[in-house]
Design an enzyme around this catalytic site. Structure first.
Site, PDB file in Angstrom:
ATOM      1  N   HIS A 114     -37.143  76.020 -11.727  1.00  0.00           N
ATOM      2  CA  HIS A 114     -35.811  75.601 -12.157  1.00  0.00           C
ATOM      3  C   HIS A 114     -35.517  74.162 -11.744  1.00  0.00           C
ATOM      4  CE1 HIS A 114     -35.081  80.135 -11.867  1.00  0.00           C
ATOM      5  NE2 HIS A 114     -35.038  79.833 -13.153  1.00  0.00           N
ATOM      6  N   HIS A 115     -36.560  73.365 -11.531  1.00  0.00           N
ATOM      7  CA  HIS A 115     -36.307  71.977 -11.134  1.00  0.00           C
ATOM      8  C   HIS A 115     -35.621  71.218 -12.255  1.00  0.00           C
ATOM      9  CE1 HIS A 115     -40.030  71.454 -13.405  1.00  0.00           C
ATOM     10  NE2 HIS A 115     -39.823  70.148 -13.435  1.00  0.00           N
TER      11      HIS A 115
ATOM     12  N   LYS B  34     -38.479  76.726 -20.340  1.00  0.00           N
ATOM     13  CA  LYS B  34     -38.997  76.698 -21.704  1.00  0.00           C
ATOM     14  C   LYS B  34     -40.380  77.320 -21.748  1.00  0.00           C
ATOM     15  CE  LYS B  34     -38.561  75.183 -25.976  1.00  0.00           C
ATOM     16  NZ  LYS B  34     -39.305  76.356 -26.470  1.00  0.00           N
TER      17      LYS B  34
ATOM     18  N   LYS C 129     -42.283  81.817 -19.606  1.00  0.00           N
ATOM     19  CA  LYS C 129     -43.129  82.488 -20.589  1.00  0.00           C
ATOM     20  C   LYS C 129     -42.663  83.931 -20.723  1.00  0.00           C
ATOM     21  CE  LYS C 129     -46.624  81.040 -23.128  1.00  0.00           C
ATOM     22  NZ  LYS C 129     -46.740  79.678 -23.678  1.00  0.00           N
TER      23      LYS C 129
ATOM     24  N   SER D 180     -40.998  71.035 -29.631  1.00  0.00           N
ATOM     25  CA  SER D 180     -39.935  71.984 -29.322  1.00  0.00           C
ATOM     26  C   SER D 180     -38.757  71.275 -28.651  1.00  0.00           C
ATOM     27  CB  SER D 180     -40.457  73.098 -28.409  1.00  0.00           C
ATOM     28  OG  SER D 180     -41.092  74.112 -29.152  1.00  0.00           O
TER      29      SER D 180
END
Length: 517
Positions: free
Chosen positions: A108-109, A114, A150, A410
């Protein structure tokens, strides 16, 4: 059945308010990772460690070259959040089946996290964690501001009807949102093995229908959507195109070619592709267009080889109609499933493993005759296999760099969805007017400009033009930085890419701070 775990160590940025409609999850300070001795004893494949351990081995090799606080290294390496769920679906015949599914948020840096969603009967928790960690490092290598994630659903999509796949996809979407693992500012899925634009469009429709009335940015909840569902032109081919662009960048580098004694450029090179799905097909197509010869293609059930070069589009059409590559009329030899894997071992300049992880392992690495292995899949080469390849003088171009084209585009799609206007729409005509004025001025000054050329150079950039340009620049910058690190530290390209990734993630943590509450 639900299993959820989160580590407490998170940067300040990860505590920002979530997108509306996203549930908050209590933090449980318990690792989801199996003990290493358990993994080594029970989960080895052909003498190889499991996929998750392969990633950690490569991480540790790079970490040895850095002066990072050991505690921070553990924070960077650990998977922050894991979701494991089971849910029922009703099959077309009326029977009920329990589906197992997963989602992992590695880091979560940067937010959102994604990563793709994979439909495969081989999906399990450790595979999802491994792929999520690779996504973190991949995003860092190409400077895309996402944390890695993922997801996976343990099914073989070939065993389900389209209606059943839609039910599974929509239910999976609801479950992800229920537990706070979905949202434009939280966690943004994309296609992966067994999924594509269709599944992403179903996920987007489910999210926007149920929760979108409270979220202006709802269409950015997934990427890789169909263009008509808010996708971006160029996303379908992005990963394969990125493999081509990165390989070309290496082969255009004097430093790389001199180091390995390769002839410059892609033109004339022979290519074998393992895996002829989205990534493999598009990589083969772009290599063919650039003047390379695609001499071999390997699938799970068949393979073909032709010294003169295969017709990439004709082969794809044949595969679509027959379900196999065997018997393709435009080849010298072909085979079925038993011999297919050995076609990877034929002589070529560039081998592109674009299927699943650990395709090149200690059992077959010594037989690989390619000069370059350009990894289109995630984790196709095990650490032991890479050592063998490097000793044999094979240049291994790592997955976290080579297949990053998908997440780069993306990112472009996500940004476009947030700003609610497509790239080029505001500037295309303005660019055309400026170019035409310049051509007119040249002609007035007596410079002859061919009419055909003036028409082509006078056009403004389309959405695809802008996407391709952004992708090419992203891959070129990442390749040059990887080459520089490899030279400066005298390491292989994978270790160099990991060094660059760890350094970038470390800087994000040091800037944001480590939370302790």
């Amino acid at each position: 059945m639900l299993r959820l775990s989160r580590h407490l160590a998170r940067p300040t940025a990860a505590l920002l308010p979530r997108a509306r409609g996203s549930a908050s999850i209590p933090h449980v300070p318990k690792s989801t990772e199996a003990p290493l001795d358990h993994i080594e004893k029970q989960e080895q494949n052909m003498g190889e460690p499991r996929f998750l351990e392969c990633v950690k081995i490569n991480f540790d090799k790079a970490a040895d070259h850095l002066s990072v606080d050991p505690g921070l290294l553990e924070v960077i390496k650990a998977c922050n959040s894991v979701l494991r769920i089971s849910f029922p679906i009703r099959r077309d015949d009326g029977s009920i089946q329990v589906i197992k599914a997963y989602r992992a948020q590695h880091s979560h840096h940067f937010m959102p996290t994604k990563g793709g969603v994979r439909f495969s009967d081989k999906v399990d928790l450790q595979e999802v964690e491994a792929l999520a960690s690779l996504m973190t490092y991949k995003c860092a290598v190409v400077n895309v501001p996402f944390g890695g994630a993922k997801g996976g659903v343990t099914i073989n999509p070939r065993d389900y009807s389209v209606r059943e796949l839609e039910r599974i996809t929509r239910r999976y979407t609801v479950e992800l949102h229920k537990y706070g693992f979905l949202g434009p500012g939280v966690d943004v899925p994309a296609p992966d093995v067994g999924t594509g634009a269709r599944e992403m469009s179903w996920m987007k429709d489910t999210y926007t229908s149920l929760y979108g009335n409270k979220d202006l940015s709802a269409s950015a909840v997934v990427t890789g959507k169909a263009i008509t569902a808010g996708g971006i032109d160029g996303r379908t081919e992005a990963t394969g195109l990125g493999v081509f662009m990165a390989t070309k960048e290496f082969l255009d580098s004097n430093e790389f070619c001199d180091r390995h004694k390769f002839a410059h450029g892609v033109k004339g090179k022979t290519v074998i592709v393992q895996g002829y799905g989205n990534v493999g097909y598009w990589a083969a197509k772009f290599f063919e267009q650039a003047g390379a010869k695609v001499v071999g293609v390997v699938e799970y059930n068949s393979a073909v080889f032709c010294n003169a070069g295969l017709d990439v589009d004709a082969l794809k059409e044949f595969q679509g109609k027959s379900g196999t590559l065997q018997g393709f009329p435009g080849c010298d030899t072909s085979c079925g499933a038993e011999e297919a894997v050995h076609y990877m071992e034929r002589e070529c300049d560039i081998l592109i493993p674009a299927a699943l992880e650990r395709s090149i392992n200690r059992t077959n690495a010594a037989q690989i005759k390619a000069k370059i292995v350009a990894e289109g899949a995630n984790g196709p080469t095990t650490p032991a296999a890479e050592e063998i390849l490097l000793k044999n003088g094979v240049a291994v171009l790592p997955d976290m760099l080579m297949n990053a084209g998908g997440v780069v585009v993306s990112y472009f799609e996500w940004v476009q969805n947030l700003q609610h206007v497509s790239f080029g729409r505001m500037t295309k005509r303005w660019e055309e007017k400026g170019k035409k004025s310049f051509i007119k001025a040249l002609r007035k000054s007596g410079v002859a400009v061919d009419q055909t050329i003036s028409h082509s150079i006078g056009e403004g950039a389309t959405e695809r033009d802008i996407v391709y340009s952004g992708l090419e620049d992203s891959m070129a910058v990442a390749v040059k930085k990887t080459l520089r690190t490899a030279k400066d530290r005298n390491v292989c390209y994978r270790t160099a890419a990991f060094i660059n990734a760890i350094d970038r993630v470390e800087q994000a943590y040091l800037t944001n701070g480590i939370t302790s509450f």
